[in-house]
Structures are given as C-alpha cells and as structure tokens.
Scaffold this motif. Structure first.
Motif, short mmCIF file in Angstrom:
data_model
loop_
_atom_site.label_atom_id
_atom_site.label_comp_id
_atom_site.label_asym_id
_atom_site.label_seq_id
_atom_site.Cartn_x
_atom_site.Cartn_y
_atom_site.Cartn_z
N THR A 1 0.82 -1.21 0.00
CA THR A 1 0.00 0.00 0.00
C THR A 1 0.86 1.26 0.00
N ALA A 2 1.91 1.28 0.80
CA ALA A 2 2.78 2.47 0.87
C ALA A 2 3.47 2.72 -0.47
N GLU A 3 3.97 1.66 -1.08
CA GLU A 3 4.67 1.81 -2.36
C GLU A 3 3.72 2.29 -3.44
N MET A 4 2.50 1.79 -3.46
CA MET A 4 1.52 2.23 -4.45
C MET A 4 1.11 3.68 -4.20
N ALA A 5 1.08 4.08 -2.95
CA ALA A 5 0.76 5.48 -2.62
C ALA A 5 1.88 6.40 -3.12
N TRP A 6 3.14 5.97 -3.00
CA TRP A 6 4.26 6.78 -3.52
C TRP A 6 4.15 6.92 -5.03
N ILE A 7 3.81 5.82 -5.70
CA ILE A 7 3.66 5.89 -7.15
C ILE A 7 2.51 6.82 -7.52
N GLN A 8 1.40 6.72 -6.82
CA GLN A 8 0.25 7.58 -7.12
C GLN A 8 0.59 9.05 -6.90
N THR A 9 1.31 9.35 -5.83
CA THR A 9 1.72 10.73 -5.58
C THR A 9 2.63 11.22 -6.70
N GLY A 10 3.60 10.40 -7.10
CA GLY A 10 4.48 10.76 -8.20
C GLY A 10 3.71 11.02 -9.48
N LEU A 11 2.74 10.17 -9.78
CA LEU A 11 1.93 10.34 -10.99
C LEU A 11 1.10 11.62 -10.93
N ASN A 12 0.52 11.91 -9.77
CA ASN A 12 -0.28 13.13 -9.63
C ASN A 12 0.57 14.37 -9.91
N TYR A 13 1.73 14.45 -9.28
CA TYR A 13 2.60 15.61 -9.49
C TYR A 13 3.15 15.66 -10.91
N GLN A 14 3.45 14.50 -11.48
CA GLN A 14 3.95 14.47 -12.85
C GLN A 14 2.90 15.00 -13.81
N SER A 15 1.65 14.61 -13.64
CA SER A 15 0.61 15.07 -14.56
C SER A 15 0.42 16.57 -14.48
N ILE A 16 0.36 17.11 -13.30
CA ILE A 16 0.15 18.55 -13.12
C ILE A 16 1.30 19.34 -13.73
N HIS A 17 2.51 18.93 -13.46
CA HIS A 17 3.67 19.69 -13.92
C HIS A 17 3.97 19.48 -15.39
N THR A 18 3.57 18.34 -15.94
CA THR A 18 3.68 18.15 -17.38
C THR A 18 2.75 19.12 -18.11
N ILE A 19 1.54 19.28 -17.60
CA ILE A 19 0.59 20.23 -18.20
C ILE A 19 1.10 21.66 -18.05
N ALA A 20 1.71 21.98 -16.92
CA ALA A 20 2.27 23.32 -16.73
C ALA A 20 3.39 23.61 -17.72
N VAL A 21 4.28 22.65 -17.93
CA VAL A 21 5.36 22.83 -18.91
C VAL A 21 4.76 22.99 -20.31
N LEU A 22 3.75 22.21 -20.62
CA LEU A 22 3.08 22.32 -21.91
C LEU A 22 2.46 23.71 -22.10
#
Length: 131
Positions: free
Chosen positions: A34-55
């Motif tokens: 559960t902890a490892e999947m939560a880290w991945i989910q957090t990484g994905l959330n931040y990656q999506s937001i900041h990818t859109i910002a760079v775009l």
C-alpha cells in the motif's frame, strides 16, 4: 529550454505518465504494498500537473519570449524528474536514499511556480507600458 524542448519534455513526460500509470495499476499493484503504491500515485499526480504546466509554458513561449518562463519550465521539468522519479525509485527499490531526492524536486517545483508568477507579473507591466 526552448519551447520546442519544452514540448518534447511534455510529450515524453505525458507518455511516461500514461505508460507507468497503466503498468502500476495492472502489474505493480499485484506485487507492491500500500505504501509503495501510494508513492507511485503521488508521483503520478505531481507528474501530470507539472507536465501540463510545462506544456502551457511552451504554448505561451510560442507567442512571446520570456526568460522567466524559460527558467520556470526548466525548474518544473527538473522537479518532475527528481520528485516523481525519486518516488518511483523509492517504490521499486530497496534504496531509501531516494527520500533525500524527493524534497529537492519539490523545491524545484516551488521555484518553477515562483518564476512563472514573476514572468506573468512582468507580462502585465510590459502591456501597460505599450498603452
């Protein structure tokens, strides 16, 4: 980082986001805790937001050159690699040293947003001078 390189980064980051998100949901969720999947989910959330910002910054840079937006996009891109990347590595490896990389990525995110704010405020000042 030119608008072209920002677009390239956004395309690669968006691809990695979708591919790793699907891989995480369909493969990793069966073997990670559960902890490892939560880290991945957090990484994905931040990656999506900041990818859109760079775009978005790339789109703005297509219309007007702005050094503040240039450095903002560079910081947001580096933040994405360091923050999200370190969370992915933390979830997939036994190396706990990645916990020291994550906040560095977070600092680059904050710096990127501050630089974007400064760039936006300076756009307004330039427009007022031309009236």
């Amino acid at each position: 980082m030119t608008s072209r390189s920002m677009l390239i980064f956004a395309a690669i980051s968006g691809f990695v986001y979708v591919a790793f998100g699907a891989f995480g949901a369909h493969v990793l969720s069966k073997s990670l805790g559960t902890a490892e999947m939560a880290w991945i989910q957090t990484g994905l959330n931040y990656q999506s937001i900041h990818t859109i910002a760079v775009l978005a910054l790339a789109a703005v840079m297509q219309r007007r050159s702005n050094l503040w937006f240039y450095w903002s996009s560079a910081c947001l891109a580096l933040g994405t690699v360091l923050f999200s990347g370190s969370l992915y590595c933390l979830a997939l490896s036994d190396l706990k040293l990645w916990v020291f990389v994550t906040p560095v990525g977070g600092m680059f995110f904050l710096l990127g947003w501050i630089l974007m704010l400064v760039g936006a405020l300076r756009l307004r000042k330039k427009a007022e001078r031309h009236e």
